[in-house]
Scaffold this motif. Structure first.
Motif, short mmCIF file in Angstrom:
data_model
loop_
_atom_site.label_atom_id
_atom_site.label_comp_id
_atom_site.label_asym_id
_atom_site.label_seq_id
_atom_site.Cartn_x
_atom_site.Cartn_y
_atom_site.Cartn_z
N PRO A 228 0.82 -1.23 0.00
CA PRO A 228 0.00 0.00 0.00
C PRO A 228 0.85 1.27 0.00
O PRO A 228 0.40 2.30 -0.50
CB PRO A 228 -0.83 -0.12 1.28
CG PRO A 228 -0.08 -1.06 2.15
CD PRO A 228 0.57 -2.03 1.22
N ASN B 171 -0.55 1.26 9.89
CA ASN B 171 -0.95 0.93 8.53
C ASN B 171 -2.42 1.24 8.25
O ASN B 171 -2.75 1.81 7.20
CB ASN B 171 -0.68 -0.55 8.26
CG ASN B 171 -0.48 -0.86 6.79
OD1 ASN B 171 0.53 -0.47 6.21
ND2 ASN B 171 -1.43 -1.54 6.19
N CYS C 283 -3.81 3.79 5.36
CA CYS C 283 -4.61 3.28 4.25
C CYS C 283 -5.90 4.09 4.10
O CYS C 283 -6.31 4.43 2.98
CB CYS C 283 -4.93 1.80 4.47
SG CYS C 283 -3.56 0.67 4.19
N TRP C 284 -6.52 4.40 5.23
CA TRP C 284 -7.76 5.19 5.19
C TRP C 284 -7.50 6.60 4.67
O TRP C 284 -8.26 7.12 3.85
CB TRP C 284 -8.36 5.23 6.60
CG TRP C 284 -9.56 6.12 6.72
CD1 TRP C 284 -9.57 7.45 6.95
CD2 TRP C 284 -10.92 5.73 6.59
NE1 TRP C 284 -10.85 7.94 6.99
CE2 TRP C 284 -11.71 6.89 6.77
CE3 TRP C 284 -11.56 4.51 6.35
CZ2 TRP C 284 -13.09 6.85 6.71
CZ3 TRP C 284 -12.94 4.49 6.30
CH2 TRP C 284 -13.69 5.65 6.47
N LEU D 29 -5.51 6.23 0.84
CA LEU D 29 -6.10 5.38 -0.19
C LEU D 29 -7.62 5.29 -0.09
O LEU D 29 -8.25 4.69 -0.95
CB LEU D 29 -5.51 3.97 -0.12
CG LEU D 29 -3.98 3.89 -0.27
CD1 LEU D 29 -3.51 2.46 -0.09
CD2 LEU D 29 -3.54 4.43 -1.62
N GLY E 239 -8.96 1.51 -0.36
CA GLY E 239 -7.63 1.06 0.02
C GLY E 239 -7.61 0.39 1.38
O GLY E 239 -6.84 -0.55 1.61
N LEU E 240 -8.44 0.90 2.30
CA LEU E 240 -8.51 0.29 3.63
C LEU E 240 -8.99 -1.15 3.53
O LEU E 240 -8.47 -2.04 4.23
CB LEU E 240 -9.45 1.10 4.52
CG LEU E 240 -9.64 0.58 5.94
CD1 LEU E 240 -8.32 0.61 6.72
CD2 LEU E 240 -10.69 1.41 6.68
N ASP F 294 -6.15 -3.22 1.19
CA ASP F 294 -4.81 -3.37 1.75
C ASP F 294 -4.80 -3.57 3.26
O ASP F 294 -3.85 -4.15 3.80
CB ASP F 294 -3.97 -2.13 1.40
CG ASP F 294 -3.80 -1.95 -0.09
OD1 ASP F 294 -3.29 -2.88 -0.74
OD2 ASP F 294 -4.19 -0.89 -0.62
N GLY F 295 -5.83 -3.07 3.94
CA GLY F 295 -5.87 -3.25 5.38
C GLY F 295 -6.37 -4.62 5.80
O GLY F 295 -5.91 -5.18 6.80
#
Length: 294
Positions: free
Chosen positions: A181, A243, A247-248, A251, A255-256, A259-260
């Motif tokens: 990410p 992380n 991501c939040w 992205l 993205g959360l 990738d989270g």
């Protein structure tokens, strides 16, 4: 010096041969499903390219796992478990597009890949023949009595449980699950969010530092050090605290989730493995006859 004779190879059980075939099919299915996702993606952007490349690299992981299974390595079980779990997450996050309905070929491919991963885990953990085969440690050169032999080298550390090995392998995925990410965010900030460049660089650097921290921590964890367990829990919570918000922020919700979620799955597996692992008892010295008497 003389060298020892090479021992003849023993035919592997049918369950082990079936497992290696299944792993090869899973590696091929990973590539096929990722290519389908890329082909049907409405926007073939930088972030999708990074995530697709990382997911396709997992096919190499399955090939490495085949080597471990063929050699009968003990670590094949936890390696296969975390590889199967994270592969399902890594591929699944790319099947669903940002908008619209997922394409039918992608869904069918993901269903087949998920079934293959489940079958791999079942064979690794439920087959007695596979369990009896995966009992070996790494090989190395041993000089003993004037003879050089290439044979299995028993680890000097105390014997550890399978759950502890699983937690160790799961923790090793923290670094790549942070770097992916971070790379995706790097492409995003170049599109107009230059103010976030220092944060992305720190994020990328944190992913590299975490790899060394996990390596240091798990080395002592395998030796039964209680403080190493607490340190690994702290590292896990710190990785999530860094992380997931990044991501939040960089992205978005997409993205959360993409990738989270894989990192959260790896962290959950690590913490659960540490909880299930039985601490290695410290051996007590055997008193010698007559000790303490004069």
């Amino acid at each position: 010096m003389r060298t020892a004779a090479v021992t003849p190879q023993v035919r592997r059980p049918s369950a082990v041969r079936a497992l290696t075939t299944l792993l090869a099919l899973t590696a091929a299915a990973t590539i096929v499903v990722e290519l389908l996702n890329w082909w049907y993606a409405p926007e073939q952007e930088f972030g999708l390219a990074v995530r697709t490349g990382w997911a396709m690299l997992r096919s190499l992981g399955f090939l490495v796992l085949i080597g471990h299974v063929n050699r009968g390595r003990v670590g094949a079980k936890p390696f296969g478990l975390i590889l199967a779990v994270t592969t399902v997450f890594a591929v699944g996050r790319l099947v669903v597009p940002r908008q619209g309905v997922p394409p039918l070929p992608g869904l069918l491919g993901f269903a087949v890949l998920s079934a293959l991963c489940v079958a791999v885990v079942v064979l690794l953990y439920r087959s007695d023949a596979v369990a009896g085969h995966l009992v070996r440690h790494r090989k190395g050169l041993v000089v003993e009595g004037g003879t050089i032999t290439w044979r299995e080298v028993a680890p000097k550390r105390p014997q550890v449980t399978g759950w502890l090995l699983t937690g160790r392998v799961a923790a090793f995925t923290y670094s790549p699950l942070m770097l992916v990410p971070a790379l995706v965010a790097g492409g995003a900030v170049l599109d107009g969010r230059l103010a976030a460049v220092p944060v992305v660089l720190l994020w990328f650097g944190a992913g590299i530092v975490v790899s060394y921290l996990v390596l240091f921590c798990t080395a002592f964890l395998m030796r039964g050090r209680p403080w190493a367990r607490r340190l690994l829990v702290a590292i896990t919570l710190g990785v999530l605290a860094v992380n997931l918000p990044l991501c939040w922020w960089l992205l978005g919700l997409d993205g959360l989730i993409r990738d989270g979620a894989p990192l959260l799955a790896a962290a959950t597996l690590t913490l659960y493995s540490l909880h299930r692992a039985t601490p290695t008892p410290t051996p007590t010295p055997t008193p010698t006859p007559g000790a303490g008497s004069r």
